[in-house]
Design a protein around this motif. Sequence first.
Motif: not given
Length: 194
Positions: A71-72, A104-107, A131-132
């Motif tokens: 997920x980068x 990820x969490x906090x993105x 999108x996420x």
Amino acid sequence: MPISRPVRRRQIHRRVINCIGYEREDGLWDIEAEMRDLKTDNVDNPERDGYVPAGEPFHHMWLRITVDRSLLIHTVEASIDQSPFKICPSAAQVFKRLEGTRISGGWLRKTRELVGGVQGCTHLNELLPVLATTTIQTLWPGTESEVMRLGASKMLNTCQSWAQNSDVIKRYIPELYTPELPENIQNSLIAVKK
């Protein structure tokens, strides 16, 4: 069951969001979101030759992220093809700042720091949560346990299914399961019930 039948009414505005995930031949994934706002009546607008005709997009914009399995985000492209103001398209370039971040969490909090407020575009920012979650759905099924862990990195405690004390987490990601929700989540539930 669908929502109830409405009272008589007339459509004024329509927002269409389309989000598609693609597996690329180089092992990466493209996730694209398109948003169009359409009016059913002409709208006066001096910056669009006097008006925006009914049915012509008031807003029309695109956002593409390219991610790897972790997920980068490798690349970001944004485009504002139609908008109410001539200045709007210049905000698209800011979204390159998301390159190198990881969903990820906090993105979403991080995206607000990088592209939120006066430096970005409200409507492109609205596409980021879509999108996420579309990214997670695109990588699923893959290796189910791997994708479940990736999903948890973004979605843990965001809904009933992804609650740390849910049967879904207990079954698929037992190492994240807790019989009781963390205190900060319990406190937010109590606040909502008041």
